[in-house]
Design an enzyme around this catalytic site. Sequence first.
Site: not given
Length: 467
Positions: A242-245
């Site tokens: 994901s963008k967060r990771e």
Amino acid sequence: MKIDIVTRFAPSPTGSLHIGSIRTAFFNWLYARHCGGKFLLRIEDTDRERSTEASKEEILSTMRWLGLLWDDEVVIQSQRAIRHQEIVARMLENGKAYKCYCTQEELKQMREQAEKEKRPSLYDRRWRDREEKDAPDGIAPVIRLKAPINGITTIDDKVLGEVSVDNSQIDDMILLRADGSPTYMLAVVVDDYDMGVTHIIRGEEHFINAFRQAQIYAAMGWPIPTTAHIPLILGTDGKKLSKREGAVSVEQYKERGLLREAFLNYILRLGWSRGDEEIISLENAVRWFDFDGLGKSPAKADETKLLFLNAHYIKNKSSREILGLIKEDLEKAVDTNIDTETELRLITILPAIQERSKILPDIIRMAKVYCTKDLQSFDEGILDLITSDQIEHAQKIANDLQDLSDWSIKSIELFIKNWAESKGLKLKDVAQPLRILVTGSRISPGLFEVIHALGKEWTMHRIMSAS
């Protein structure tokens, strides 16, 4: 017979390069350099609606930043449409392709029937053996591959091993659309052949395409490149990144202050390994890279490991190299040009700052202190931590320091320790106030190193300006 190795990276200019795509580029670059071969770059811009010049330029900029320079000129796929059409014309002449006059309504009915019968939606080849005289008026045909109906297509992949698919499960794919434009499947094969590509490393999501592409190679009698389909990169939760990771653009990693060496080391280990080696220089990566090191399981993104690697590479760069990397941003941060005297001051203190930094902004934040005579700012609430008595002690130290002739770190340390002891004070009682007054923060390299780097004049000025 020795084969001249040629690899390629073929991104679509429909957005920024992300960690998965740049890993693909890096692995292809590494294998070519390892073998003394060529690494080529092709921009696959046949999706005219989504492709942009800005995305293309960002791809080239990202590749240059990482040092993944390509051989020969960049190939622009959209400029090769005539060549793609020529190949299809040859396939028509050789009976390896045919014109299909199906209407959109007929294709829709095929899909609906397949859904009703709960089977894959495959074109039913109704125009495969019909004569062109049967063609309906007013319908521009697509050109389809006359793929083999019987037997199997086998791919011997360097990661996934030998995998076979029954040809009855692969339909006659479209090679040219009704407007004459080539499809992705055709263009990729023709371009790879013309570019002399011998080895292709790409994500496993493309593996299903390999069977279709193999049939185009077979129809033309061309050798099929060796493939290595690498697993996905997952987040720490085991799901698609994901963008967060980390599913952010490579440009964003650069903007965060990641060094290219650290980033390349990080993505190398996301799918390739050599024993227990974690810190692998680019030189060794080129020397060691081979297919045997490619993993068969998905790799997991790890922000902690990335920052660890970045801190390692920051610490092991010379202070002059680091200054070269941060100088422009540092000048913006302090709104002044860095002159020769300031450069020398920074060179003196940067090794100590590097020891405490994970990313380049960490260095800039601590280096600002050494660029202007006056402190530009204090950490919020930091002055509330020191008393008027402590300020008075600091100013007495500063006054006495003016007579110190040996401005070395050891001499400064000895002087301040002796001064504190002579006043019946603990070192921490004078060191912390001094640190705050000369740096504006409680966090900095060692106090004596800081005072040494600042020099006598700036140190005196900052302490004596306090009130």
